[in-house]
Design a protein around this motif. Structure first.
Motif, PDB file in Angstrom:
ATOM      1  N   ALA A 238      15.207  32.941  24.747  1.00 21.06           N
ATOM      2  CA  ALA A 238      14.137  33.018  25.745  1.00 21.06           C
ATOM      3  C   ALA A 238      13.013  32.043  25.419  1.00 21.06           C
ATOM      4  O   ALA A 238      12.468  31.378  26.316  1.00 21.06           O
ATOM      5  CB  ALA A 238      13.603  34.445  25.816  1.00 21.06           C
ATOM      6  N   ARG A 239      12.677  31.927  24.124  1.00 20.02           N
ATOM      7  CA  ARG A 239      11.622  30.991  23.714  1.00 20.02           C
ATOM      8  C   ARG A 239      12.029  29.547  24.001  1.00 20.02           C
ATOM      9  O   ARG A 239      11.222  28.727  24.447  1.00 20.02           O
ATOM     10  CB  ARG A 239      11.302  31.175  22.222  1.00 20.02           C
ATOM     11  CG  ARG A 239      10.519  32.443  21.905  1.00 20.02           C
ATOM     12  CD  ARG A 239       9.934  32.372  20.507  1.00 20.02           C
ATOM     13  NE  ARG A 239      10.966  32.256  19.484  1.00 20.02           N
ATOM     14  CZ  ARG A 239      11.541  33.290  18.885  1.00 20.02           C
ATOM     15  NH1 ARG A 239      11.181  34.533  19.218  1.00 20.02           N
ATOM     16  NH2 ARG A 239      12.465  33.110  17.952  1.00 20.02           N
ATOM     17  N   LYS A 240      13.317  29.244  23.747  1.00 20.06           N
ATOM     18  CA  LYS A 240      13.812  27.896  24.006  1.00 20.06           C
ATOM     19  C   LYS A 240      13.760  27.584  25.498  1.00 20.06           C
ATOM     20  O   LYS A 240      13.405  26.471  25.907  1.00 20.06           O
ATOM     21  CB  LYS A 240      15.243  27.757  23.489  1.00 20.06           C
ATOM     22  CG  LYS A 240      15.350  27.613  21.980  1.00 20.06           C
ATOM     23  CD  LYS A 240      16.783  27.343  21.565  1.00 20.06           C
ATOM     24  CE  LYS A 240      16.890  27.103  20.062  1.00 20.06           C
ATOM     25  NZ  LYS A 240      18.308  26.833  19.659  1.00 20.06           N
ATOM     26  N   ALA A 241      14.126  28.595  26.313  1.00 22.06           N
ATOM     27  CA  ALA A 241      14.105  28.397  27.765  1.00 22.06           C
ATOM     28  C   ALA A 241      12.681  28.167  28.265  1.00 22.06           C
ATOM     29  O   ALA A 241      12.438  27.306  29.126  1.00 22.06           O
ATOM     30  CB  ALA A 241      14.727  29.612  28.460  1.00 22.06           C
ATOM     31  N   GLU A 242      11.732  28.924  27.696  1.00 18.96           N
ATOM     32  CA  GLU A 242      10.329  28.766  28.087  1.00 18.96           C
ATOM     33  C   GLU A 242       9.805  27.392  27.681  1.00 18.96           C
ATOM     34  O   GLU A 242       9.074  26.737  28.437  1.00 18.96           O
ATOM     35  CB  GLU A 242       9.485  29.869  27.430  1.00 18.96           C
ATOM     36  CG  GLU A 242       9.730  31.254  27.996  1.00 18.96           C
ATOM     37  CD  GLU A 242       8.963  32.327  27.253  1.00 18.96           C
ATOM     38  OE1 GLU A 242       8.212  31.969  26.318  1.00 18.96           O
ATOM     39  OE2 GLU A 242       9.120  33.509  27.590  1.00 18.96           O
ATOM     40  N   GLU A 243      10.176  26.962  26.491  1.00 14.91           N
ATOM     41  CA  GLU A 243       9.745  25.651  26.008  1.00 14.91           C
ATOM     42  C   GLU A 243      10.318  24.527  26.873  1.00 14.91           C
ATOM     43  O   GLU A 243       9.623  23.555  27.213  1.00 14.91           O
ATOM     44  CB  GLU A 243      10.196  25.473  24.549  1.00 14.91           C
ATOM     45  CG  GLU A 243       9.768  24.170  23.910  1.00 14.91           C
ATOM     46  CD  GLU A 243       8.265  24.049  23.759  1.00 14.91           C
ATOM     47  OE1 GLU A 243       7.770  22.908  23.682  1.00 14.91           O
ATOM     48  OE2 GLU A 243       7.585  25.106  23.718  1.00 14.91           O
ATOM     49  N   LYS A 244      11.581  24.684  27.236  1.00 17.62           N
ATOM     50  CA  LYS A 244      12.231  23.692  28.084  1.00 17.62           C
ATOM     51  C   LYS A 244      11.554  23.609  29.444  1.00 17.62           C
ATOM     52  O   LYS A 244      11.327  22.526  29.985  1.00 17.62           O
ATOM     53  CB  LYS A 244      13.707  24.048  28.254  1.00 17.62           C
ATOM     54  CG  LYS A 244      14.492  23.036  29.071  1.00 17.62           C
ATOM     55  CD  LYS A 244      15.954  23.419  29.128  1.00 17.62           C
ATOM     56  CE  LYS A 244      16.752  22.396  29.935  1.00 17.62           C
ATOM     57  NZ  LYS A 244      18.198  22.771  30.027  1.00 17.62           N
ATOM     58  N   GLN A 245      11.195  24.799  29.993  1.00 12.03           N
ATOM     59  CA  GLN A 245      10.532  24.849  31.300  1.00 12.03           C
ATOM     60  C   GLN A 245       9.155  24.195  31.243  1.00 12.03           C
ATOM     61  O   GLN A 245       8.763  23.458  32.156  1.00 12.03           O
ATOM     62  CB  GLN A 245      10.407  26.302  31.772  1.00 12.03           C
ATOM     63  CG  GLN A 245       9.827  26.438  33.170  1.00 12.03           C
ATOM     64  CD  GLN A 245       9.810  27.872  33.641  1.00 12.03           C
ATOM     65  OE1 GLN A 245      10.292  28.762  32.972  1.00 12.03           O
ATOM     66  NE2 GLN A 245       9.243  28.103  34.806  1.00 12.03           N
TER      67      GLN A 245
END
Length: 252
Positions: A238-245
């Protein structure tokens, strides 16, 4: 000798800091061999359970306590051996037979043997299904069996902690000795071994007031560890997805 030195030093300290209480001390045999069967809430059980007992209790303990390396490992081994702990391999098979022999030697010397039938510490303060190895030992040894229930010990040293908490008053209750003489000579009957073990766990449940779960604590621990691992994995994703976004939004 080391056991009594440790008890002489640690006893007053434990009593002053936590003011432990004991009930049913009259049920502890003053002489001769006996098996002390207890629930297992915390590493603190070894200390607060033995504190009110006027005799040495030789606790069967997992071999992990004795497998450390370096100076720290050497100190830990010396400490646990001095505290009366007997290292055993809990992998089953020949290891289980070795644990049985070690326990019998203690009883043959006329001493007290401490066993936690659950096989490991409770992961959540509940009482779990006992392993039948304790029943086999009882039938082989033919000695008194005294239930020993710890209360509040898990609050002093919750799983994963190394520093004990203050402000918690532990208790230990020693129950009426259990008589299994009606089963002598039946140590190869699995149903008998299960019946004896369940009777022990029922006595501990009555003494401790714990909720009983008819599952092995080891299995529950493994499930909790897997769930925690999956949760950490999901959080990381989830953190990676947020960072990517965020990066994508900045690039717009």
């Amino acid at each position: 000798m080391i056991y009594w030195i440790l008890k002489l030093i640690l006893g007053p300290i434990l009593a002053a800091l936590w003011q432990p209480r004991a009930e049913g001390g009259e049920n502890i045999p003053l002489h001769g061999p006996a098996i002390m069967v207890g629930n297992h809430l915390s590493v603190a059980d070894h200390f607060f359970g033995a504190l009110p007992v006027p005799r040495k209790i030789n606790f069967i303990a997992k071999s992990d306590y004795f497998s450390g390396t370096g100076a720290k490992g050497a100190i830990a081994r010396r400490f646990f051996r001095g505290a009366g702990a007997i290292p055993i391999d809990r992998s089953g098979g020949k290891a289980s037979e070795s644990a049985l022999r070690a326990g019998l030697k203690v009883l043959e010397r006329g001493e007290l043997l401490g066993i936690y039938p659950e096989g490991t510490r409770s992961p959540d303060g509940k009482l779990y299904r006992g392993k039948t190895g304790v029943a086999r030992l009882i039938l082989e040894a033919k000695v008194p069996v005294v239930p020993m229930a710890m209360i509040n010990a898990e609050k002093i040293m919750p799983p994963g902690t190394t520093v004990p908490k203050l402000g918690i008053r532990p208790r230990v209750r020693f129950g009426t000795p259990l008589d299994f003489s009606r089963y002598y000579g039946m140590e190869d009957d699995h149903l008998v071994l299960r019946s004896i073990t369940d009777e022990i766990m029922y006595a501990l449940m009555q003494l401790s007031g714990q909720e009983y779960v008819d599952r092995y604590a080891k299995v529950v621990k493994e499930e909790l560890e897997r769930a925690a691992k999956e949760e950490r994995k999901a959080e990381k994703a989830a953190r990676k997805a947020e960072e990517k976004q965020r990066k994508q939004e900045k690039g717009v």
